[in-house]
Design a protein around this motif. Structure first.
Motif, PDB file in Angstrom:
ATOM      1  N   GLU A 363       0.867  -1.180   0.000  1.00 33.96           N
ATOM      2  CA  GLU A 363       0.000   0.000   0.000  1.00 33.96           C
ATOM      3  C   GLU A 363       0.907   1.235   0.000  1.00 33.96           C
ATOM      4  N   TYR A 364       0.593   2.189  -0.857  1.00 31.85           N
ATOM      5  CA  TYR A 364       1.448   3.367  -0.966  1.00 31.85           C
ATOM      6  C   TYR A 364       0.604   4.577  -1.393  1.00 31.85           C
ATOM      7  N   ARG A 365       1.232   5.737  -1.321  1.00 29.84           N
ATOM      8  CA  ARG A 365       0.627   6.955  -1.847  1.00 29.84           C
ATOM      9  C   ARG A 365       1.745   7.827  -2.386  1.00 29.84           C
ATOM     10  N   GLN A 366       1.372   8.777  -3.235  1.00 27.22           N
ATOM     11  CA  GLN A 366       2.411   9.549  -3.894  1.00 27.22           C
ATOM     12  C   GLN A 366       1.903  10.939  -4.279  1.00 27.22           C
ATOM     13  N   ILE A 367       2.872  11.826  -4.487  1.00 34.08           N
ATOM     14  CA  ILE A 367       2.597  13.155  -5.032  1.00 34.08           C
ATOM     15  C   ILE A 367       3.523  13.332  -6.219  1.00 34.08           C
ATOM     16  N   GLN A 368       2.927  13.544  -7.374  1.00 29.40           N
ATOM     17  CA  GLN A 368       3.729  13.730  -8.583  1.00 29.40           C
ATOM     18  C   GLN A 368       4.010  15.224  -8.761  1.00 29.40           C
ATOM     19  N   VAL A 369       5.279  15.549  -8.986  1.00 28.50           N
ATOM     20  CA  VAL A 369       5.698  16.945  -9.066  1.00 28.50           C
ATOM     21  C   VAL A 369       6.318  17.207 -10.432  1.00 28.50           C
ATOM     22  N   SER A 370       5.724  18.150 -11.164  1.00 33.13           N
ATOM     23  CA  SER A 370       6.275  18.526 -12.462  1.00 33.13           C
ATOM     24  C   SER A 370       6.374  20.045 -12.547  1.00 33.13           C
ATOM     25  N   ALA A 371       7.210  20.496 -13.419  1.00 36.92           N
ATOM     26  CA  ALA A 371       7.401  21.944 -13.595  1.00 36.92           C
ATOM     27  C   ALA A 371       7.951  22.184 -14.988  1.00 36.92           C
ATOM     28  N   GLU A 372       8.195  23.473 -15.301  1.00 36.21           N
ATOM     29  CA  GLU A 372       8.690  23.817 -16.633  1.00 36.21           C
ATOM     30  C   GLU A 372      10.096  23.283 -16.849  1.00 36.21           C
ATOM     31  N   THR A 373      10.889  23.158 -15.778  1.00 32.91           N
ATOM     32  CA  THR A 373      12.244  22.604 -15.887  1.00 32.91           C
ATOM     33  C   THR A 373      12.431  21.507 -14.859  1.00 32.91           C
ATOM     34  N   ALA A 374      13.371  20.617 -15.127  1.00 31.88           N
ATOM     35  CA  ALA A 374      13.657  19.529 -14.200  1.00 31.88           C
ATOM     36  C   ALA A 374      14.187  20.072 -12.877  1.00 31.88           C
ATOM     37  N   GLU A 375      14.971  21.151 -12.952  1.00 37.19           N
ATOM     38  CA  GLU A 375      15.531  21.729 -11.731  1.00 37.19           C
ATOM     39  C   GLU A 375      14.417  22.255 -10.826  1.00 37.19           C
ATOM     40  N   GLU A 376      13.430  22.923 -11.435  1.00 35.65           N
ATOM     41  CA  GLU A 376      12.328  23.473 -10.650  1.00 35.65           C
ATOM     42  C   GLU A 376      11.495  22.350 -10.035  1.00 35.65           C
ATOM     43  N   ALA A 377      11.280  21.252 -10.804  1.00 35.38           N
ATOM     44  CA  ALA A 377      10.522  20.115 -10.286  1.00 35.38           C
ATOM     45  C   ALA A 377      11.252  19.476  -9.108  1.00 35.38           C
ATOM     46  N   ALA A 378      12.579  19.351  -9.226  1.00 34.28           N
ATOM     47  CA  ALA A 378      13.373  18.762  -8.151  1.00 34.28           C
ATOM     48  C   ALA A 378      13.315  19.622  -6.893  1.00 34.28           C
ATOM     49  N   LYS A 379      13.346  20.940  -7.073  1.00 29.95           N
ATOM     50  CA  LYS A 379      13.300  21.862  -5.935  1.00 29.95           C
ATOM     51  C   LYS A 379      11.969  21.748  -5.189  1.00 29.95           C
ATOM     52  N   ARG A 380      10.849  21.686  -5.951  1.00 26.82           N
ATOM     53  CA  ARG A 380       9.541  21.531  -5.313  1.00 26.82           C
ATOM     54  C   ARG A 380       9.440  20.194  -4.590  1.00 26.82           C
ATOM     55  N   ALA A 381       9.933  19.138  -5.234  1.00 30.53           N
ATOM     56  CA  ALA A 381       9.870  17.810  -4.628  1.00 30.53           C
ATOM     57  C   ALA A 381      10.683  17.764  -3.336  1.00 30.53           C
ATOM     58  N   ASP A 382      11.843  18.439  -3.318  1.00 31.14           N
ATOM     59  CA  ASP A 382      12.668  18.476  -2.104  1.00 31.14           C
ATOM     60  C   ASP A 382      11.916  19.140  -0.954  1.00 31.14           C
ATOM     61  N   SER A 383      11.193  20.227  -1.262  1.00 27.77           N
ATOM     62  CA  SER A 383      10.466  20.921  -0.202  1.00 27.77           C
ATOM     63  C   SER A 383       9.327  20.060   0.334  1.00 27.77           C
ATOM     64  N   ILE A 384       8.654  19.318  -0.567  1.00 24.66           N
ATOM     65  CA  ILE A 384       7.574  18.407  -0.130  1.00 24.66           C
ATOM     66  C   ILE A 384       8.160  17.297   0.733  1.00 24.66           C
ATOM     67  N   TYR A 385       9.275  16.747   0.272  1.00 24.84           N
ATOM     68  CA  TYR A 385       9.929  15.657   1.009  1.00 24.84           C
ATOM     69  C   TYR A 385      10.330  16.127   2.410  1.00 24.84           C
ATOM     70  N   THR A 386      10.921  17.320   2.492  1.00 23.98           N
ATOM     71  CA  THR A 386      11.362  17.873   3.780  1.00 23.98           C
ATOM     72  C   THR A 386      10.175  18.086   4.711  1.00 23.98           C
ATOM     73  N   ALA A 387       9.063  18.598   4.149  1.00 24.99           N
ATOM     74  CA  ALA A 387       7.865  18.845   4.958  1.00 24.99           C
ATOM     75  C   ALA A 387       7.294  17.541   5.499  1.00 24.99           C
ATOM     76  N   LEU A 388       7.269  16.521   4.671  1.00 27.59           N
ATOM     77  CA  LEU A 388       6.732  15.226   5.111  1.00 27.59           C
ATOM     78  C   LEU A 388       7.617  14.604   6.182  1.00 27.59           C
TER      79      LEU A 388
END
Length: 714
Positions: A363-388
């Motif tokens: 059993e799992y859950r996920q949040i998919q993060v996309s953006a105009e650039t890979a760098e921006e997507a990685a930055k958003r994903a890092d902030s979500i990961y840190t918050a979790l």
């Protein structure tokens, strides 16, 4: 006046010319009409009670049914065998529904919209449980869910919307219309059969008699003169006997659909020794590379294996049977020698890369993060990961990105049988099955990031990371060419059945026979891709020899000869001569046995005349007794015993399937612990009446004027 006279003189010629012109015009129209009728007939798959179905309409029904199966089973494609089953089911449904609708129409039976709504509101019809509109809490069909869906679908059709969602809605809508149509047909058939069964309803007297027949048990002493004790040579069978028996049993020999007999030569091309040696060389090369530690996926691909290497560990059940049996006895890192599997005609090499224990369900859950650039997507994903990691609420964060973050389950069956998995998907699955429960991970892919959390893991099982080189033992072009040339020469030199049979052994072939082929069959003598051969069979004349057919999986060569056509009607006496002779011999053996038992009034007298004597217990009218001495089941004996009172001797010799019988009833009694229940017995008789009504459907089927031309198209 002279001009008029001249015109009159040309009158006969003009009349002839005009007549010919009119005839040509009418003939042309007739030709066009006949041509149009012929074209229409050539496009007809079949006909039932005068109702014709075109190839286009039939294909639409097949496509509709295919989509239903794909949707309900999560399939992308159906195998050839499964597709043939679909075609059979669609045809049978067309036949049955046409017959029922026609018969019901004569009686004024219909299914109204109000009746359908009642069924939907009740929600107990089993077919409704196969729809998406089942309430997950109650486990019952919920008509309100259906109503809401239909309203949403109508609104989407009017206003448009998301293309992907519209496609999904359309698939569900089409599925529902299919189910609704089938429910209506089912309801009409039930109405019709219920009416027939009510016509066959029994009365209390019959119920009482049926109960006694089922539960009255008789014990007897039985005297048997088995037919097998009389030699066939002691029985004379004349032409007059056969003719009389044919007249008596003629209705048994009625043929409702045309069938045809063929003789044929089927040759399967197989790999030669040179072909096998060449393949073995390739397999040993793959074995060596796997043992040397070469790149596994590349080695498997270059060896042209039927099974791609995914790098995912799978359960034994996901492996072919021969591979699953092999890995059980292997150590991690071990590579097998090439081995042959007969049932799928392959050579195989196996390397057990790893053996692990992993959960079957995650059993799992996920949040998919996309953006105009890979760098921006990685930055958003890092902030979500840190918050979790700091304890943030998963679903609340997901909603900020227009996602639900809902938990979902992944089972091994969802990916284990995949033949191709890209690198990103492989990493994604491996993380899901290996992360501990509660763990969060930020996965970076080419186009987006996924913040993943595993919430539960269940059913740990052994899984195997296996590299398999599985290759069919194929014949080479040269081998096939030699086989084809030899078979082609055989066919070209033997244009008659006599020639095929006479010279088969010379060319190394065997002539086989198949009787009673029907055009409703999907292939000839069990071979795939034989539609052209099937069309030839039902277009040929007795004595014709077919051209050479290449069929099967491009590995069979086939030639046919049509030996006999059995048209609709009665089989001739000559065709059923053997069956008639068997029946006449049995009749005459009974006459001899009855003559032997003539005047016998007791079991002792019967024994004195050579009858085999034995006791038989618990005979009932409803269950035929099996007589060991004759080796046959004897319904007639059960009926005769039921008619004789306790203590009495049978009034006449009983003619059975395997012998002639005399008997004395020793006792009659009702089964212990069984009491007559009028209501229960009436229900039982009602069920029997319904079964009889369903058998009546067969009579309707046989008299429906069915024309089945599917073999011309499918």
């Amino acid at each position: 006046m002279a001009a008029i006279g001249k015109i009159r003189s040309w009158g006969p010629v003009l009349a002839t010319v005009i007549g010919l012109a009119l005839f040509a015009f009418i003939a042309e129209e007739m030709f066009r009409s006949c041509e149009a009728t012929g074209n229409e007939r050539r496009q007809q798959v079949g006909e039932v009670l005068g109702k014709k179905i075109s190839v286009q309409d039939f294909q639409s029904l097949v496509d509709e049914y295919q989509e239903v199966i794909k949707m309900t089973q999560g399939r992308d494609n159906l195998s050839e065998e499964e597709l043939n089953q679909v075609k059979d089911q669609v045809w049978q449904q067309f036949v049955n529904s046409t017959i029922i609708e026609t018969e019901a129409g004569k009686l004024g039976l219909t299914v109204t919209d109000e009746e359908l709504q009642t069924v939907l509101k009740t929600g107990t019809n089993p077919m409704l449980m196969q729809t998406p509109f089942v309430n997950q809490q109650t486990g019952r069909f919920d008509v309100s869910q259906l109503t809401k869906f239909l309203a949403d679908y109508k609104k989407m059709q009017e206003t448009g919307g998301n293309a992907q969602m519209a496609e999904q809605y359309t698939r569900i809508y089409n599925y529902w219309k299919f189910m609704e149509k089938n429910i209506r047909q089912q309801m009409l058939a039930q109405k019709y059969q219920s009416l027939l069964s009510q016509c066959l309803f029994s009365n209390p007297v019959s119920a009482k008699m049926a109960f006694e027949g089922q539960n009255e048990e008789s014990d007897i002493m039985l005297a048997t003169v088995a037919y097998n004790t009389i030699k066939d040579d002691d029985v004379e069978v004349s032409d007059a006997d056969l003719k009389a028996k044919y007249g008596e049993l003629k209705e048994q020999f009625k043929q409702y659909f045309e069938s045809r007999d063929i003789k044929y030569v089927d040759f399967q091309v197989v790999a030669s020794k040179a072909d096998r040696d060449e393949l073995m060389k390739s397999m040993k090369d793959a074995q060596q590379k796997l043992a040397d530690g070469s790149a596994i996926a590349e080695t498997v691909r270059k060896a042209q294996s039927q099974l791609a290497y995914t790098g995912l560990a799978v359960q034994r059940t996901a492996l072919p049977n021969d591979i699953a049996a092999k890995v059980d006895s292997m150590q991690v890192g071990q590579v097998s020698a090439p081995f042959e599997t007969a049932y799928d005609n392959t050579l195989n090499v196996v390397k057990l890369v790893n053996k692990v224990q992993q959960p079957d369900s995650v059993e799992y859950r996920q949040i998919q993060v996309s953006a105009e650039t890979a760098e921006e997507a990685a930055k958003r994903a890092d902030s979500i990961y840190t918050a979790l990691k700091a304890g943030a609420d998963f679903e609340a964060l997901a909603k900020k990105y227009n996602q639900t973050g809902a938990k979902q389950w992944m089972t091994s069956s969802m990916y284990e049988r995949s033949q191709s998995i890209d690198a990103d998907t492989k990493e994604y699955i491996n993380n899901i099955v290996t992360l501990p429960a509660g763990e969060v991970k930020n996965l970076q892919f080419t186009t987006a990031n996924i913040v993943l959390q595993v919430t539960d893991r269940k059913h740990f099982v052994d899984k195997y990371d296996v590299a398999v080189v599985k290759h069919s033992i194929d014949f080479s072009k040269d081998t096939y060419s030699k086989a084809y040339n030899n078979f082609s020469q055989y066919v070209s030199e033997n244009k008659t059945l006599e020639g095929l049979e006479k010279n088969a052994q010379k060319f190394g072939y065997t002539v086989k026979e198949r009787t009673d082929m029907y055009n409703s069959e999907h292939n000839v003598v069990g071979l795939r891709s034989t539609r052209e051969a099937m069309k030839w069979i039902f277009d040929a004349k007795a004595g014709d020899v077919s051209p050479l057919y290449e069929c099967g999986n491009n590995d069979h060569l086939l030639v046919l000869a049509l030996t006999k056509v059995h048209p609709v009607g009665y089989r001739s006496q000559d065709e059923v001569k053997d069956q008639l002779k068997t029946e006449v011999i049995r009749d005459k053996k009974f006459d001899k046995a009855a003559e032997k038992l003539a005047g016998v009034k007791s079991i002792a007298d019967a024994k004195a005349k050579g009858a085999a004597v034995d006791s038989v217990r618990q005979i009932t009218f409803s269950a035929p007794v099996f007589v060991q001495a004759a080796g046959a089941s004897e319904p007639a004996l059960s009926g005769a015993v039921a008619a004789v009172k306790q203590g009495q001797f049978s009034p006449a010799v009983v003619k059975g399937n395997g012998g002639a019988y005399l008997f004395q009833v020793l006792s009659k009694k009702q089964r212990e612990g069984v009491k007559f229940d009028a209501k229960q017995q009436a229900q039982q008789l009602q069920q029997m009446a319904q079964q009889a009504a369903s058998r009546f459907m067969n009579e309707l089927y046989l008299n429906a004027g069915i024309v089945d031309n599917r073999y011309l198209f499918f």
